[in-house]
Write a protein that holds these residues in place. Structure first.
Motif, mmCIF file in Angstrom:
data_model
loop_
_atom_site.group_PDB
_atom_site.id
_atom_site.type_symbol
_atom_site.label_atom_id
_atom_site.label_comp_id
_atom_site.label_asym_id
_atom_site.label_seq_id
_atom_site.Cartn_x
_atom_site.Cartn_y
_atom_site.Cartn_z
ATOM 1 N N ALA A 115 0.842 -1.209 0.000
ATOM 2 C CA ALA A 115 0.000 0.000 0.000
ATOM 3 C C ALA A 115 0.869 1.249 0.000
ATOM 4 O O ALA A 115 0.641 2.194 -0.773
ATOM 5 N N ARG B 67 3.044 1.471 -3.395
ATOM 6 C CA ARG B 67 2.221 1.854 -4.538
ATOM 7 C C ARG B 67 1.959 3.364 -4.537
ATOM 8 O O ARG B 67 2.094 4.034 -5.551
ATOM 9 N N GLY B 68 1.602 3.892 -3.343
ATOM 10 C CA GLY B 68 1.360 5.332 -3.221
ATOM 11 C C GLY B 68 2.614 6.131 -3.540
ATOM 12 O O GLY B 68 2.565 7.120 -4.276
ATOM 13 N N GLN C 104 3.327 5.887 -7.375
ATOM 14 C CA GLN C 104 2.337 6.583 -8.216
ATOM 15 C C GLN C 104 2.442 8.094 -8.097
ATOM 16 O O GLN C 104 2.227 8.813 -9.057
ATOM 17 N N THR C 105 2.749 8.580 -6.899
ATOM 18 C CA THR C 105 2.863 10.033 -6.719
ATOM 19 C C THR C 105 4.258 10.534 -7.127
ATOM 20 O O THR C 105 4.538 11.722 -7.028
ATOM 21 N N SER D 10 -5.759 2.326 3.033
ATOM 22 C CA SER D 10 -6.191 3.297 2.023
ATOM 23 C C SER D 10 -5.009 4.097 1.475
ATOM 24 O O SER D 10 -5.164 4.851 0.506
ATOM 25 N N SER D 11 -3.829 3.922 2.067
ATOM 26 C CA SER D 11 -2.595 4.507 1.503
ATOM 27 C C SER D 11 -2.413 4.055 0.060
ATOM 28 O O SER D 11 -1.789 4.755 -0.744
ATOM 29 N N THR D 12 -2.929 2.877 -0.264
ATOM 30 C CA THR D 12 -2.815 2.323 -1.621
ATOM 31 C C THR D 12 -3.282 3.322 -2.679
ATOM 32 O O THR D 12 -2.726 3.393 -3.769
ATOM 33 N N ILE D 13 -4.330 4.077 -2.356
ATOM 34 C CA ILE D 13 -4.885 5.016 -3.331
ATOM 35 C C ILE D 13 -4.654 6.468 -2.906
ATOM 36 O O ILE D 13 -5.334 7.384 -3.355
ATOM 37 N N GLY D 14 -3.665 6.668 -2.032
ATOM 38 C CA GLY D 14 -3.316 8.043 -1.629
ATOM 39 C C GLY D 14 -4.284 8.648 -0.632
ATOM 40 O O GLY D 14 -4.230 9.842 -0.365
ATOM 41 N N VAL E 244 1.037 9.443 0.675
ATOM 42 C CA VAL E 244 -0.023 8.429 0.563
ATOM 43 C C VAL E 244 -1.244 8.775 1.409
ATOM 44 O O VAL E 244 -2.069 7.927 1.708
ATOM 45 N N GLY E 245 -1.363 10.038 1.824
ATOM 46 C CA GLY E 245 -2.539 10.434 2.605
ATOM 47 C C GLY E 245 -2.218 11.514 3.614
ATOM 48 O O GLY E 245 -1.333 12.323 3.403
#
Ligand SMILES: NC(=O)C1=CN([C@@H]2O[C@H](COP(=O)(O)OP(=O)(O)OC[C@H]3O[C@@H](n4cnc5c(N)ncnc54)[C@H](O)[C@@H]3O)[C@@H](O)[C@H]2O)C=CC1
Ligand SMILES: O=C(O)[C@@H]1CCC=N1
Length: 289
Positions: free
Chosen positions: A21, A24-25, A28-29, A132-136, A163-164
């Motif tokens: 998670a 990935r964040g 992606q960022t 939810s870090s997975t999707i930032g 990631v958040g």
């Protein structure tokens, strides 16, 4: 002095759901450079191959290479389960040095116990992220050992803000924080499961029940964020006197919804503390593990 996360070597020890998670964040960022992100686990080579191909990170299952990576890393992120802490810390201890920053995501493991197990007071950041870090959209709680300087604090904050959100708390608040944000996604999923099930039982198609539930939860969270109104006030606006929502809330009250959530948070916090306490307090370095 500030350091860019993209310039530092980060080693993730443990390559499970939480490590993925965060990675990935970060990838992606573009906050971290995949060339500088290393992932390792106990033995699952297929898992490492997947992570390499999915995120472009570096990974190895060769023990000698793992040791070199840990020694050369600037930041070591501890992502194993509490039950694996004693044996993995015994392996890590001879490889770590005080120039490195340790970041732990391990539920319940206190900074003091980590220092004792590692026989060192190298800088440690204790965190409690969520998946939810997975999707930032993660929510991470964070505490620092006294050895963490401002540069390292900024580095850790930068990592989890990628990631958040980051909430810095006193260490003794991390268990109750786990009860809310660490495990919280599970309570929301459970609520969604129950809503979907009731919708289907009432005659909706599975697809419609899923979609309506998802949009409802999404909309409610965005309403709190956008209007900045308290959830209690927003709830009041849905609840017409003697109307349909009123009947629903009465049913929830009869079934002690508020108390059930309260107990869930408290039991989660207590179990987090217990898991930390179950990790032996003395170092196993030098013993066979
Ligand atoms: N899953 C979640 O929602 C959250 C988990 N956490 C914490 O994150 C940690 C990891 O949890 P998950 O990712 O869910 O577990 P997981 O079981 O998915 O992953 C654990 C990983 O650690 C590896 N591992 C175990 N011993 C090792 C060793 N000696 N060297 C290298 N790797 C080793 C395993 O091979 C596996 O890859 C736990 O301590 C948990 O408390 C924290 C917040 C949320
Ligand atoms: O269930 C667990 O133990 C971990 C800690 C918070 C979320 N998952």
């Amino acid at each position: 002095m500030s350091i860019m996360l993209s310039q530092v070597k980060i080693a993730f020890v443990g390559a499970g759901s939480m490590a993925e998670a965060i990675v990935r964040g970060l990838i992606q960022t573009k906050v971290a450079n995949p060339q500088n992100v290393y992932m390792m686990n106990r033995s699952n080579q297929d898992r490492l191959s997947f992570l390499c191909s999915e995120y472009g990170v570096q990974a190895t299952s060769d023990q000698a290479t793992k040791n070199t990576i840990i020694q050369e890393a600037d930041v070591v992120v501890l992502c194993m389960k509490p039950k694996d802490v004693e044996s993995s810390f015994a392996e890590l201890q001879p490889l770590l040095s005080e120039r490195q920053l340790l970041i732990s995501v391990i539920a319940g493991l206190s900074i003091e116990k980590a220092e004792r197990l590692l026989q060192s007071d190298l800088p440690i950041v204790r965190t409690m992220p969520n998946t939810s870090s997975t999707i930032g959209l993660g929510a991470t709680g964070m505490s620092f050992s006294t050895k963490v300087n401002d540069t390292f604090k900024q580095l850790a904050i930068q990592m989890f803000e990628a990631v958040g959100t980051v909430t810095i708390v006193e260490e003794d608040k991390l268990e109750i924080l786990t009860g809310i944000s660490g495990s919280g996604p599970a309570y929301v999923y459970y609520l969604m499961e129950a809503m979907i099930k009731a919708g289907i039982e009432g005659g909706l198609t599975e697809e419609d029940a899923n979609q309506l539930t998802l949009q409802t939860v999404l909309g409610a969270a965005h309403m709190v964020q956008t209007t900045k109104e308290h959830p209690a006030e927003l709830r009041r606006k849905v609840t017409s006197p003697n109307g349909a929502t009123h009947a629903a809330i009465q049913a929830l009250d009869r079934h002690q919804f508020d108390e059930a959530i309260h107990q869930a948070v408290l039991h989660c916090a207590a179990r987090t503390k217990e898991m930390g306490e179950q990790i032996a307090a003395t170092s196993t370095v030098g013993k066979s593990v």
